[in-house]
Design a protein around this motif. Sequence first.
Motif, short mmCIF file in Angstrom:
data_model
loop_
_atom_site.label_atom_id
_atom_site.label_comp_id
_atom_site.label_asym_id
_atom_site.label_seq_id
_atom_site.Cartn_x
_atom_site.Cartn_y
_atom_site.Cartn_z
N GLU A 40 0.72 -1.27 0.10
CA GLU A 40 -0.06 0.10 -0.03
C GLU A 40 0.81 1.21 0.09
N GLY A 41 2.13 1.14 0.81
CA GLY A 41 2.88 2.46 1.06
C GLY A 41 3.29 2.72 -0.48
N ALA A 42 3.79 1.95 -1.46
CA ALA A 42 4.27 2.14 -2.44
C ALA A 42 3.52 3.19 -3.19
N ASN A 43 2.35 3.40 -3.21
CA ASN A 43 1.47 4.19 -3.94
C ASN A 43 1.25 5.69 -3.28
N GLN A 44 1.70 6.08 -2.35
CA GLN A 44 1.43 7.26 -1.60
C GLN A 44 1.58 8.49 -2.75
N PHE A 45 2.73 8.25 -3.55
CA PHE A 45 2.94 9.40 -4.55
C PHE A 45 2.51 9.07 -5.99
N SER A 46 1.47 8.04 -6.10
CA SER A 46 0.59 7.50 -7.28
C SER A 46 0.25 8.73 -8.15
N CYS A 47 -0.39 9.87 -7.64
CA CYS A 47 -1.03 10.70 -8.31
C CYS A 47 0.14 11.85 -8.82
N ALA A 48 1.11 12.04 -7.79
CA ALA A 48 2.13 13.06 -8.11
C ALA A 48 2.84 12.67 -9.47
N ILE A 49 3.05 11.12 -9.26
CA ILE A 49 4.07 11.00 -10.42
C ILE A 49 3.17 10.40 -11.80
N GLY A 50 1.81 10.26 -11.48
CA GLY A 50 0.77 9.76 -12.45
C GLY A 50 0.82 8.44 -12.93
N LEU A 51 1.34 7.55 -12.00
CA LEU A 51 1.50 6.09 -12.27
C LEU A 51 1.39 5.27 -11.03
N ASP A 52 0.71 3.73 -11.14
CA ASP A 52 0.69 3.23 -10.17
C ASP A 52 2.09 2.45 -9.94
N VAL A 53 2.55 2.21 -8.63
CA VAL A 53 3.73 1.30 -8.50
C VAL A 53 3.50 0.21 -8.12
N ASP A 54 3.96 -0.99 -9.00
CA ASP A 54 3.40 -2.33 -8.70
C ASP A 54 4.62 -3.15 -8.76
N ALA A 55 4.65 -4.00 -7.78
CA ALA A 55 6.08 -4.95 -7.62
C ALA A 55 6.41 -5.87 -8.83
N GLY A 56 5.21 -6.13 -9.53
CA GLY A 56 5.68 -6.89 -10.77
C GLY A 56 5.85 -6.18 -11.97
N LYS A 57 5.07 -5.01 -12.16
CA LYS A 57 5.22 -4.13 -13.43
C LYS A 57 6.26 -3.13 -13.43
N THR A 58 6.40 -2.66 -12.11
CA THR A 58 7.59 -1.47 -12.02
C THR A 58 8.56 -2.30 -10.67
N PRO A 59 9.07 -3.35 -10.93
CA PRO A 59 9.84 -3.75 -9.89
C PRO A 59 11.05 -2.89 -9.24
N ALA A 60 11.73 -2.37 -10.23
CA ALA A 60 12.83 -1.36 -9.62
C ALA A 60 12.31 -0.30 -8.90
N LEU A 61 11.31 0.44 -9.29
CA LEU A 61 10.64 1.47 -8.88
C LEU A 61 10.21 0.88 -7.34
N TYR A 62 9.44 -0.21 -7.32
CA TYR A 62 9.04 -0.42 -6.16
C TYR A 62 10.05 -0.65 -5.02
N ARG A 63 11.07 -1.37 -5.59
CA ARG A 63 12.26 -1.64 -4.72
C ARG A 63 13.00 -0.48 -4.34
N LEU A 64 12.89 0.52 -5.00
CA LEU A 64 13.61 1.93 -4.58
C LEU A 64 13.04 2.46 -3.54
N LEU A 65 11.52 2.51 -3.95
CA LEU A 65 11.02 3.35 -2.66
C LEU A 65 10.91 2.65 -1.46
N GLU A 66 10.78 0.92 -1.70
CA GLU A 66 10.69 0.19 -0.36
C GLU A 66 12.11 0.12 0.38
#
Length: 279
Positions: A100-126
């Motif tokens: 859930e916490g991965a998408n706190q900035f979803s609106c700001a970046i204009g994109l959902d963060v997903d461990a499967g579809k954007t694994p590097a971004l998910y890992r970077l935030l986590e």
Amino acid sequence: MPYATALLRPLLTTALLGVLAGCASVQAPATPVEATVVTKAVGYLAADAVPASLALVPAPPVAGSAGFALDEQVSREARALRGSPRWEQAHRDAELGFPEGANQFSCAIGLDVDAGKTPALYRLLERSRIDASAATRAAKHQYQRSRPFMVNGEPTCTPDDEDGLRKNGSYPSGHTSIGWAWALILSEIVPERADAIQARGRNYGESRLVCNVHWQSDILEGRFMGAAAVARLHDNAAFQSDLLAARKEIAAARKAGVGSSRDCAAEESVLKIRPASAL
């Protein structure tokens, strides 16, 4: 001798398998993120690379000082938002657990963060949230500042978290450090949306004021420690690798027309509401 060895081999094999099974069943220790959040993830930074909050932030304002008078004024203004849509947003912003916490900035970046579809971004935030949280820990432990709800006796937006928060110092704010670190990192990855991302970083910290769990000075020094953590992260090879990979993931998502699934217009409207005296 060969006969004895042949007899012992099955016994040794069984013993070895038992040891390996025992090792596999041992779970990695949980890493603290904030007072009520733990994770199996690890940060990028080694312990000796984490910014030294005790050396970087001053002692918190004391009762009777001008600084604490401002803290109290902002707190009163923030508490007036209790029960409003901004209060409800503060409740949502309190969530630091992943996914859930991965998408706190979803609106700001204009994109959902997903461990499967954007694994590097998910890992970077986590992983970066671990480092930004760690950057506040020494000062939190040293000062053990009482949180606003412990002083004013009024509700928080996360009542289930209050027991854990009482045992965790208020200064500096860990949530704010994490939110501001994310804002700086994401601004590098999506520079064309940097203004929206940094505004989100600011109001993410201000949600802690609205929630009645942090003082204004906690928020200000939390931003400072988040920035300090990001400065250290830029000297880390794994972080740099994930940063580059995340930039490519977002570019690909943009090209594919992927966006945020949140009601971003409503969120943006609510987040414009701020305590008047907040800095």
